[in-house]
Enzyme design. Structure first.
Site, PDB file in Angstrom:
ATOM      1  N   GLY A  31       0.813  -1.216   0.000  1.00 25.71           N
ATOM      2  CA  GLY A  31       0.000   0.000   0.000  1.00 25.71           C
ATOM      3  C   GLY A  31       0.838   1.254   0.000  1.00 25.71           C
ATOM      4  O   GLY A  31       2.023   1.223  -0.370  1.00 25.71           O
ATOM      5  N   LEU A  33       0.404   3.635  -2.071  1.00 26.66           N
ATOM      6  CA  LEU A  33       0.736   3.487  -3.489  1.00 26.66           C
ATOM      7  C   LEU A  33       1.315   4.765  -4.082  1.00 26.66           C
ATOM      8  O   LEU A  33       0.908   5.871  -3.737  1.00 26.66           O
ATOM      9  CB  LEU A  33      -0.515   3.088  -4.280  1.00 26.66           C
ATOM     10  CG  LEU A  33      -1.177   1.767  -3.901  1.00 26.66           C
ATOM     11  CD1 LEU A  33      -2.338   1.480  -4.853  1.00 26.66           C
ATOM     12  CD2 LEU A  33      -0.194   0.599  -3.896  1.00 26.66           C
ATOM     13  N   HIS A  34       2.265   4.571  -4.985  1.00 31.11           N
ATOM     14  CA  HIS A  34       2.841   5.682  -5.744  1.00 31.11           C
ATOM     15  C   HIS A  34       3.027   5.208  -7.179  1.00 31.11           C
ATOM     16  O   HIS A  34       2.675   4.062  -7.519  1.00 31.11           O
ATOM     17  CB  HIS A  34       4.160   6.149  -5.109  1.00 31.11           C
ATOM     18  CG  HIS A  34       5.139   5.038  -4.853  1.00 31.11           C
ATOM     19  ND1 HIS A  34       5.745   4.326  -5.871  1.00 31.11           N
ATOM     20  CD2 HIS A  34       5.586   4.471  -3.695  1.00 31.11           C
ATOM     21  CE1 HIS A  34       6.551   3.413  -5.353  1.00 31.11           C
ATOM     22  NE2 HIS A  34       6.465   3.458  -4.032  1.00 31.11           N
ATOM     23  N   GLU A  35       3.620   6.052  -7.984  1.00 29.70           N
ATOM     24  CA  GLU A  35       3.786   5.768  -9.407  1.00 29.70           C
ATOM     25  C   GLU A  35       4.561   4.461  -9.657  1.00 29.70           C
ATOM     26  O   GLU A  35       4.327   3.780 -10.653  1.00 29.70           O
ATOM     27  CB  GLU A  35       4.501   6.976 -10.042  1.00 29.70           C
ATOM     28  CG  GLU A  35       4.337   7.142 -11.526  1.00 29.70           C
ATOM     29  CD  GLU A  35       2.932   6.916 -12.063  1.00 29.70           C
ATOM     30  OE1 GLU A  35       2.820   6.151 -13.023  1.00 29.70           O
ATOM     31  OE2 GLU A  35       1.956   7.481 -11.509  1.00 29.70           O
ATOM     32  N   HIS A  37       4.335   1.612  -7.919  1.00 32.07           N
ATOM     33  CA  HIS A  37       3.351   0.524  -7.856  1.00 32.07           C
ATOM     34  C   HIS A  37       2.469   0.527  -9.107  1.00 32.07           C
ATOM     35  O   HIS A  37       2.154  -0.521  -9.665  1.00 32.07           O
ATOM     36  CB  HIS A  37       2.445   0.685  -6.633  1.00 32.07           C
ATOM     37  CG  HIS A  37       3.170   0.654  -5.316  1.00 32.07           C
ATOM     38  ND1 HIS A  37       3.328   1.775  -4.533  1.00 32.07           N
ATOM     39  CD2 HIS A  37       3.766  -0.357  -4.640  1.00 32.07           C
ATOM     40  CE1 HIS A  37       3.987   1.463  -3.426  1.00 32.07           C
ATOM     41  NE2 HIS A  37       4.271   0.173  -3.463  1.00 32.07           N
ATOM     42  N   ASP A 149      13.423  -3.418  -5.602  1.00 25.12           N
ATOM     43  CA  ASP A 149      13.788  -4.391  -4.562  1.00 25.12           C
ATOM     44  C   ASP A 149      14.428  -5.593  -5.257  1.00 25.12           C
ATOM     45  O   ASP A 149      13.833  -6.665  -5.352  1.00 25.12           O
ATOM     46  CB  ASP A 149      12.537  -4.801  -3.787  1.00 25.12           C
ATOM     47  CG  ASP A 149      11.912  -3.629  -3.065  1.00 25.12           C
ATOM     48  OD1 ASP A 149      12.241  -3.394  -1.907  1.00 25.12           O
ATOM     49  OD2 ASP A 149      11.094  -2.914  -3.688  1.00 25.12           O
TER      50      ASP A 149
HETATM   51  P1  AMP Z   1       6.161  -2.288  -1.509  1.00 24.53           P
HETATM   52  O1  AMP Z   1       4.759  -1.773  -1.415  1.00 24.53           O
HETATM   53  O2  AMP Z   1       7.201  -1.294  -1.144  1.00 24.53           O
HETATM   54  O3  AMP Z   1       6.333  -3.636  -0.880  1.00 24.53           O
HETATM   55  O4  AMP Z   1       6.397  -2.537  -3.066  1.00 24.53           O
HETATM   56  C1  AMP Z   1       5.534  -3.343  -3.817  1.00 24.53           C
HETATM   57  C2  AMP Z   1       6.163  -3.575  -5.165  1.00 24.53           C
HETATM   58  O5  AMP Z   1       6.380  -2.335  -5.820  1.00 24.53           O
HETATM   59  C3  AMP Z   1       7.528  -4.283  -5.081  1.00 24.53           C
HETATM   60  O6  AMP Z   1       7.617  -5.258  -6.110  1.00 24.53           O
HETATM   61  C4  AMP Z   1       8.490  -3.144  -5.295  1.00 24.53           C
HETATM   62  O7  AMP Z   1       9.726  -3.549  -5.860  1.00 24.53           O
HETATM   63  C5  AMP Z   1       7.714  -2.274  -6.266  1.00 24.53           C
HETATM   64  N1  AMP Z   1       8.209  -0.897  -6.235  1.00 24.53           N
HETATM   65  C6  AMP Z   1       8.401  -0.129  -5.130  1.00 24.53           C
HETATM   66  N2  AMP Z   1       8.928   1.071  -5.484  1.00 24.53           N
HETATM   67  C7  AMP Z   1       9.083   1.032  -6.825  1.00 24.53           C
HETATM   68  C8  AMP Z   1       9.591   1.976  -7.791  1.00 24.53           C
HETATM   69  N3  AMP Z   1      10.055   3.164  -7.437  1.00 24.53           N
HETATM   70  N4  AMP Z   1       9.613   1.614  -9.095  1.00 24.53           N
HETATM   71  C9  AMP Z   1       9.136   0.376  -9.469  1.00 24.53           C
HETATM   72  N5  AMP Z   1       8.650  -0.537  -8.615  1.00 24.53           N
HETATM   73  C10 AMP Z   1       8.625  -0.214  -7.315  1.00 24.53           C
END
Ligand code: AMP
Length: 289
Positions: A31, A33-35, A37, A149
């Site tokens: 969650g 969420l940003h660009e 995600h 990641d």
């Molecule tokens: P998180 O919500 O941080 O667990 O991230 C969920 C998914 O989004 C993971 O697969 C992350 O690698 C991916 N993600 C997070 N930040 C970015 C980003 N800046 N650019 C691309 N994918 C991202």
């Protein structure tokens, strides 16, 4: 759009989509969420007809209880963004349903000893366990993870191969702010000065990229360059600046094959990570950051 956490209900909705001949993709998130995600959602929609997003701040992958407690939560906004971006089903698991009397954990030996794994004990075990559970609940044809990641993405590819999950893994590029800082849910915890300084991580990667594309293969040179830039910008702590083999994620001293150069550093108590993939076929070398 479905937002409750009953596993059986999610299963039956996905089964219906599959019966209608739809290819299903899963985008696991925590969650806020940003660009970044949303770019994963777009990548999922290119390959699949039915996109499921999970939103779950997975307690067992947090080695630091403060980080868990302070993890940003913006559920209403997340649901709007998911809807606007064409997510078909949002799955918000219920922690009790997911972990009631839980005794089984998944680990990927060897790939989690360096990089973040060395600094976040138990983190990846928590990630692999929840991702395995999500794969078994949603049963997607495709799952999309971010290069952001990289250790997580590469290890999940290995887990899927070792455990015969019938899921195709897609690794999507890193989405960045205008100045280059990798988008992250944790960036909102930086104040204005820390935010300005945090871009040094990207600057360090860019500088090392120039060195590599100019012919430097030696890790020590890369390390000193990146460390100087990040420390001069006022990082409180650097967890690692590592050159690793892309597939084994073991440290290497020189680039000989496909590799990854990755950084984790703290600004204002916020741990930030970033990396670049170094594609090398023995002749041509190209960094992807
Ligand atoms: P998180 O919500 O941080 O667990 O991230 C969920 C998914 O989004 C993971 O697969 C992350 O690698 C991916 N993600 C997070 N930040 C970015 C980003 N800046 N650019 C691309 N994918 C991202």
């Amino acid at each position: 759009m479905f937002t409750e956490g009953r596993i059986e209900r999610v299963r039956s909705i996905v089964a219906e989509a599959k019966l209608a001949g739809k290819k299903t993709a899963l985008v696991p998130t925590m969650g806020a969420l940003h660009e970044g995600h949303l770019s994963l959602v777009r990548a999922a929609k290119e390959k699949a007809d039915f996109v499921v997003m999970s939103i779950f701040v997975n307690r067992i992958q947090f080695n630091d209880s403060n980080d868990f407690a302070n993890y940003p939560k913006t559920l209403e906004n997340d649901l709007n963004l998911a809807r606007e971006n064409g997510v078909d089903l949002v799955f918000i698991p219920d922690e009790d349903e997911i972990y009631h009397d839980h005794k089984t954990y998944v680990d990927v030996e060897g790939l989690t000893e360096e990089l973040c794994g060395a600094h976040r004990p138990g983190h990846f075990r928590g990630v692999f366990t929840v991702v395995s559970k999500l794969f078994n609940i949603v049963q997607p044809d495709i799952a999309v993870f971010g290069q952001k990641d990289i250790q997580q993405a590469v290890s999940i590819e290995k887990m899927v191969s070792d455990l015969n999950f019938p899921v195709e893994i897609i690794i999507a590029p890193i989405i960045r702010e205008n100045d280059g800082l990798a988008k992250s849910s944790r960036n909102v915890r930086l104040d204005a000065v820390q935010r300005k300084n945090a871009v040094s991580i990207y600057n360090a990667l860019s500088s090392v990229q120039k060195m590599i594309e100019g012919g430097v293969c030696d890790y020590q040179k890369m390390y000193h360059e990146a460390e100087k830039i990040i420390l001069e910008a006022g990082a409180e702590k650097i967890d690692y600046i590592t050159l690793a083999d892309y597939h084994s994620l073991r440290r290497i001293d020189r680039i000989k094959h496909k590799a990854v150069f990755a950084v984790a550093a703290y600004f204002g108590g916020v741990r930030l990570i970033d990396n670049m993939i170094i594609d090398f076929d023995g002749e041509k070398i190209k960094c992807v950051l």
